[in-house]
Scaffold this motif. Sequence first.
Motif, PDB file in Angstrom:
ATOM      1  N   ALA A 150      39.394   8.841  44.827  1.00 31.07           N
ATOM      2  CA  ALA A 150      40.414   7.848  45.134  1.00 31.07           C
ATOM      3  C   ALA A 150      40.224   6.604  44.272  1.00 31.07           C
ATOM      4  O   ALA A 150      39.093   6.203  43.989  1.00 31.07           O
ATOM      5  N   MET A 151      41.327   6.013  43.836  1.00 32.83           N
ATOM      6  CA  MET A 151      41.318   4.764  43.075  1.00 32.83           C
ATOM      7  C   MET A 151      40.433   4.833  41.829  1.00 32.83           C
ATOM      8  O   MET A 151      39.708   3.896  41.519  1.00 32.83           O
ATOM      9  N   GLN A 152      40.494   5.947  41.121  1.00 33.10           N
ATOM     10  CA  GLN A 152      39.687   6.126  39.920  1.00 33.10           C
ATOM     11  C   GLN A 152      40.388   7.156  39.045  1.00 33.10           C
ATOM     12  O   GLN A 152      41.249   7.905  39.514  1.00 33.10           O
ATOM     13  N   TYR A 153      40.044   7.184  37.767  1.00 35.54           N
ATOM     14  CA  TYR A 153      40.603   8.199  36.885  1.00 35.54           C
ATOM     15  C   TYR A 153      39.484   8.952  36.193  1.00 35.54           C
ATOM     16  O   TYR A 153      38.348   8.476  36.110  1.00 35.54           O
ATOM     17  N   ALA A 154      39.807  10.147  35.730  1.00 33.45           N
ATOM     18  CA  ALA A 154      38.860  10.960  34.972  1.00 33.45           C
ATOM     19  C   ALA A 154      39.590  11.489  33.746  1.00 33.45           C
ATOM     20  O   ALA A 154      40.791  11.780  33.796  1.00 33.45           O
ATOM     21  N   ARG A 155      38.894  11.604  32.660  1.00 28.04           N
ATOM     22  CA  ARG A 155      39.514  12.120  31.437  1.00 28.04           C
ATOM     23  C   ARG A 155      39.704  13.627  31.548  1.00 28.04           C
ATOM     24  O   ARG A 155      38.815  14.355  32.019  1.00 28.04           O
ATOM     25  N   TRP A 156      40.882  14.092  31.120  1.00 26.85           N
ATOM     26  CA  TRP A 156      41.169  15.522  31.138  1.00 26.85           C
ATOM     27  C   TRP A 156      40.491  16.169  29.933  1.00 26.85           C
ATOM     28  O   TRP A 156      40.775  15.838  28.794  1.00 26.85           O
ATOM     29  N   LEU A 157      39.594  17.090  30.192  1.00 24.69           N
ATOM     30  CA  LEU A 157      38.844  17.770  29.135  1.00 24.69           C
ATOM     31  C   LEU A 157      39.035  19.279  29.184  1.00 24.69           C
ATOM     32  O   LEU A 157      38.284  20.017  28.563  1.00 24.69           O
ATOM     33  N   GLY A 158      40.033  19.720  29.935  1.00 24.67           N
ATOM     34  CA  GLY A 158      40.298  21.152  30.038  1.00 24.67           C
ATOM     35  C   GLY A 158      40.145  21.623  31.473  1.00 24.67           C
ATOM     36  O   GLY A 158      39.648  20.893  32.346  1.00 24.67           O
ATOM     37  N   PRO A 159      40.585  22.853  31.744  1.00 23.01           N
ATOM     38  CA  PRO A 159      40.567  23.374  33.115  1.00 23.01           C
ATOM     39  C   PRO A 159      39.173  23.703  33.626  1.00 23.01           C
ATOM     40  O   PRO A 159      38.954  23.787  34.832  1.00 23.01           O
ATOM     41  N   GLY A 160      38.226  23.930  32.727  1.00 26.72           N
ATOM     42  CA  GLY A 160      36.878  24.265  33.160  1.00 26.72           C
ATOM     43  C   GLY A 160      36.740  25.733  33.515  1.00 26.72           C
ATOM     44  O   GLY A 160      37.665  26.535  33.346  1.00 26.72           O
ATOM     45  N   THR A 161      35.583  26.079  34.043  1.00 26.71           N
ATOM     46  CA  THR A 161      35.300  27.463  34.428  1.00 26.71           C
ATOM     47  C   THR A 161      34.702  27.500  35.828  1.00 26.71           C
ATOM     48  O   THR A 161      34.075  26.547  36.283  1.00 26.71           O
TER      49      THR A 161
END
Length: 290
Positions: A150-161
Amino acid sequence: MTVTPEPLRVALALAAAGVPVLPLRAGKVPFGNCRTCKDNACGGRPHMKAAGPCRCPAPCHAWAAATTNPHVLTSPVWAPVWRAAVAVAYHPGGAGMTVVDLDNAAAVAWARATLPATRTVPTTRGEHWLYQGAMPSSNAVRPGVDVKSAMQYARWLGPGTGRMAVLPAAVRALVVKEDTTPARGEVASSLPAPWGRSVATGCRHTERYVRTGLERGLALVRARTESGAGSQAFGVARFLAAQHAGCPGPCGLEAIGEEIVAAAVSVGVPETYARRAVVNGLETAVERAA
């Protein structure tokens, strides 16, 4: 023929899947506020912690600008931002997710030994562990570990595994610990004296050297007015403490830490979070030196 910028293409795909997204500029940080929203003069967006009146159509207010609305993402006011964007970020809490951001190999090793396996995404220095379920965010809950939801962002680096697991109690407990840290006002009698030779009798550095480094570090913390001040406080504390690894001691690191805590609190970081981030930063530097 109009060519859709790659970051926008990724953002639209994520938005279609129900993930709120926002653009990131050079430095992998959100774009700054427009003139109307500068320094939060507009009061902030209504869904932020302190609800405000802002209805700005531009991508202001960092994570709070994240959206799944394709009409907003492709609007004329967002178009020049996408052309300058270098990456895409998302709001984990808005997607019902929590990201455990592991910043180094030691943090990854800790997670593998402590947390339930889940979907993982490689990062430059570590990994993102993704869980189903939202919770409060907190930076530097332990060395090299941030919790982003909540109230934060994360960089999109791919869908992951891997398969995404349900948010475990062990992750929630990392933030609960923050709330049990004594508030500053409750321990006023134990606060250290300001940094100086009276508390740093074993420091080999000059007072000018220490003060210059500290002021530069405090400036970095105060500059993070929208997000990341807690992590910045952790990094500054770790860096400054490392400068004293060769001193016989004592070097008055507690007094230095108090100034960093105060700087983080001044830009909106809850004091308990700021204090834990700084303590973790100081301890990490000592552990590495050992």
